[in-house]
Design a protein around this motif. Sequence first.
Motif, PDB file in Angstrom:
ATOM      1  N   ASP A 182      43.011  40.237  34.920  1.00 49.93           N
ATOM      2  CA  ASP A 182      43.732  40.437  36.171  1.00 49.93           C
ATOM      3  C   ASP A 182      44.913  39.482  36.310  1.00 49.93           C
ATOM      4  O   ASP A 182      44.799  38.277  36.024  1.00 49.93           O
TER       5      ASP A 182
ATOM      6  N   LYS B 260      53.312  38.492  36.742  1.00 52.92           N
ATOM      7  CA  LYS B 260      52.768  37.453  35.845  1.00 52.92           C
ATOM      8  C   LYS B 260      52.028  38.059  34.650  1.00 52.92           C
ATOM      9  O   LYS B 260      51.604  37.338  33.751  1.00 52.92           O
TER      10      LYS B 260
ATOM     11  N   SER C 174      36.080  53.403  37.321  1.00 54.40           N
ATOM     12  CA  SER C 174      36.003  52.391  38.391  1.00 54.40           C
ATOM     13  C   SER C 174      36.661  52.913  39.656  1.00 54.40           C
ATOM     14  O   SER C 174      37.609  53.705  39.598  1.00 54.40           O
TER      15      SER C 174
ATOM     16  N   GLN D  44      45.670  44.477  39.189  1.00 54.08           N
ATOM     17  CA  GLN D  44      44.978  45.259  38.153  1.00 54.08           C
ATOM     18  C   GLN D  44      45.807  46.459  37.685  1.00 54.08           C
ATOM     19  O   GLN D  44      45.254  47.519  37.415  1.00 54.08           O
TER      20      GLN D  44
ATOM     21  N   TYR E 200      44.171  47.326  34.341  1.00 52.85           N
ATOM     22  CA  TYR E 200      42.801  47.848  34.447  1.00 52.85           C
ATOM     23  C   TYR E 200      42.781  49.211  35.161  1.00 52.85           C
ATOM     24  O   TYR E 200      42.155  50.169  34.706  1.00 52.85           O
TER      25      TYR E 200
HETATM   26  N1  CAA Z   1      46.414  42.238  48.417  1.00 52.12           N
HETATM   27  C1  CAA Z   1      47.590  41.668  48.780  1.00 52.12           C
HETATM   28  N2  CAA Z   1      47.923  40.433  48.387  1.00 52.12           N
HETATM   29  C2  CAA Z   1      47.057  39.764  47.632  1.00 52.12           C
HETATM   30  C3  CAA Z   1      45.840  40.308  47.216  1.00 52.12           C
HETATM   31  C4  CAA Z   1      45.539  41.597  47.669  1.00 52.12           C
HETATM   32  N3  CAA Z   1      44.383  42.201  47.328  1.00 52.12           N
HETATM   33  N4  CAA Z   1      45.201  39.413  46.449  1.00 52.12           N
HETATM   34  C5  CAA Z   1      45.994  38.341  46.372  1.00 52.12           C
HETATM   35  N5  CAA Z   1      47.106  38.550  47.098  1.00 52.12           N
HETATM   36  C6  CAA Z   1      48.240  37.658  47.286  1.00 52.12           C
HETATM   37  C7  CAA Z   1      47.785  36.238  47.563  1.00 52.12           C
HETATM   38  O1  CAA Z   1      47.552  36.062  48.942  1.00 52.12           O
HETATM   39  C8  CAA Z   1      48.983  35.449  47.059  1.00 52.12           C
HETATM   40  O2  CAA Z   1      50.014  35.536  48.011  1.00 52.12           O
HETATM   41  P1  CAA Z   1      51.020  34.290  48.291  1.00 52.12           P
HETATM   42  O3  CAA Z   1      51.715  34.048  46.978  1.00 52.12           O
HETATM   43  O4  CAA Z   1      51.895  34.762  49.381  1.00 52.12           O
HETATM   44  O5  CAA Z   1      50.114  33.177  48.690  1.00 52.12           O
HETATM   45  C9  CAA Z   1      49.391  36.260  45.850  1.00 52.12           C
HETATM   46  O6  CAA Z   1      48.964  37.597  46.085  1.00 52.12           O
HETATM   47  C10 CAA Z   1      48.643  35.842  44.587  1.00 52.12           C
HETATM   48  O7  CAA Z   1      49.297  34.800  44.107  1.00 52.12           O
HETATM   49  P2  CAA Z   1      48.576  33.782  43.137  1.00 52.12           P
HETATM   50  O8  CAA Z   1      49.649  32.956  42.510  1.00 52.12           O
HETATM   51  O9  CAA Z   1      47.447  33.098  43.838  1.00 52.12           O
HETATM   52  O10 CAA Z   1      47.969  34.752  42.063  1.00 52.12           O
HETATM   53  P3  CAA Z   1      47.249  34.371  40.763  1.00 52.12           P
HETATM   54  O11 CAA Z   1      48.226  34.486  39.649  1.00 52.12           O
HETATM   55  O12 CAA Z   1      46.513  33.073  40.893  1.00 52.12           O
HETATM   56  O13 CAA Z   1      46.220  35.556  40.655  1.00 52.12           O
HETATM   57  C11 CAA Z   1      44.420  36.948  41.334  1.00 52.12           C
HETATM   58  C12 CAA Z   1      45.109  35.606  41.498  1.00 52.12           C
HETATM   59  C13 CAA Z   1      44.223  37.295  39.860  1.00 52.12           C
HETATM   60  C14 CAA Z   1      45.281  38.028  41.968  1.00 52.12           C
HETATM   61  C15 CAA Z   1      43.065  36.812  42.051  1.00 52.12           C
HETATM   62  O14 CAA Z   1      43.320  36.761  43.421  1.00 52.12           O
HETATM   63  C16 CAA Z   1      42.097  37.923  41.776  1.00 52.12           C
HETATM   64  O15 CAA Z   1      41.374  37.886  40.799  1.00 52.12           O
HETATM   65  N6  CAA Z   1      42.064  38.939  42.637  1.00 52.12           N
HETATM   66  C17 CAA Z   1      41.048  40.000  42.551  1.00 52.12           C
HETATM   67  C18 CAA Z   1      41.517  41.175  41.761  1.00 52.12           C
HETATM   68  C19 CAA Z   1      40.359  42.139  41.717  1.00 52.12           C
HETATM   69  O16 CAA Z   1      39.899  42.676  42.701  1.00 52.12           O
HETATM   70  N7  CAA Z   1      39.850  42.381  40.532  1.00 52.12           N
HETATM   71  C20 CAA Z   1      38.680  43.220  40.403  1.00 52.12           C
HETATM   72  C21 CAA Z   1      37.782  42.596  39.393  1.00 52.12           C
HETATM   73  S1  CAA Z   1      36.199  43.376  39.365  1.00 52.12           S
HETATM   74  C22 CAA Z   1      36.440  44.805  38.596  1.00 52.12           C
HETATM   75  O17 CAA Z   1      37.494  45.106  38.103  1.00 52.12           O
HETATM   76  C23 CAA Z   1      35.261  45.736  38.511  1.00 52.12           C
HETATM   77  C24 CAA Z   1      35.570  47.017  39.165  1.00 52.12           C
HETATM   78  O18 CAA Z   1      35.773  48.007  38.452  1.00 52.12           O
HETATM   79  C25 CAA Z   1      35.568  47.142  40.623  1.00 52.12           C
END
Ligand code: CAA
Length: 240
Positions: free
Chosen positions: A88, A93, A134, A144, A147
Amino acid sequence: MARTALVTGGTRGIGEAISKALKAAGYQVAATYAGNDEKAAAFTEATGIKTYKWNAADYDASKDGIAQVEADLGPIDVVIANAGITRDAPFHKMTPEQWKEVVDTNLTGVFNTVHPVWPGMRERGFGRVVVISSVNGQKGQFAQANYAATKAGDLGFVRSLAQEGAAKGITVNAVCPGYIATEMVMAVPEKVRDAIVGMIPTGRLGEPEEIARCVTFLASDDASFINGSTISANGGQFFS
Ligand code: CAA
């Protein structure tokens, strides 16, 4: 004689629950894994299910591995393309490597798993193929793009292959799990995960066994007229 089922990524997470459920339903099960030898050994010790190590992203390894399973257990009647990974990152990035790794495993890996068993299923006039997609392939998900693209691609694969296999007694279906309590979901930062759970009407993560029961049903004779379908099991998070 017991039918033989192959489950890729079958030693951990949702795949582990699927392998166990199929065994409990009377199948001879082969479970594959890509890297975690320790977990695979513990899985076999606990379940008696034979494991095979290959990378689903590698066509030749999949073909050779499947030939070995068939030499050991007989023709594969049921294949569950479950192996999947996440890398993810917000798109700005995301690296080409993160894109490629996910596509190679989650989408090409499904081709690699089903293609070698397909001619045998056609010849024998029976087969069950279940692809684990998914909810995020249905609705998309922040961070994602890779993904979600593969999981949406899995649905196109299923709907096409269902049409090809139908006249040969083969069904091809998908299960779209929502957020299930596995290592993959637990790797999501806690704050983000809590926010996601807040959007699930059932108010909790799913259990791997709740997905395994969908798969066992699709593999069974009871599901003989279900072909090209998607079962969504996501606690009401998304309807399609
Ligand atoms: N919607 C809108 N904005 C979001 C968001 C969302 N869902 N999630 C994060 N953001 C925003 C944050 O608030 C942050 O905003 P700011 O920069 O204004 O603060 C920005 O996006 C993220 O910036 P980061 O620099 O913190 O991001 P990062 O490079 O550290 O990445 C991430 C973090 C990878 C996005 C992490 O938040 C993450 O893992 N998110 C979850 C993603 C997800 O749901 N994956 C599912 C995995 S499980 C799966 O895949 C199984 C399945 O089939 C269901």
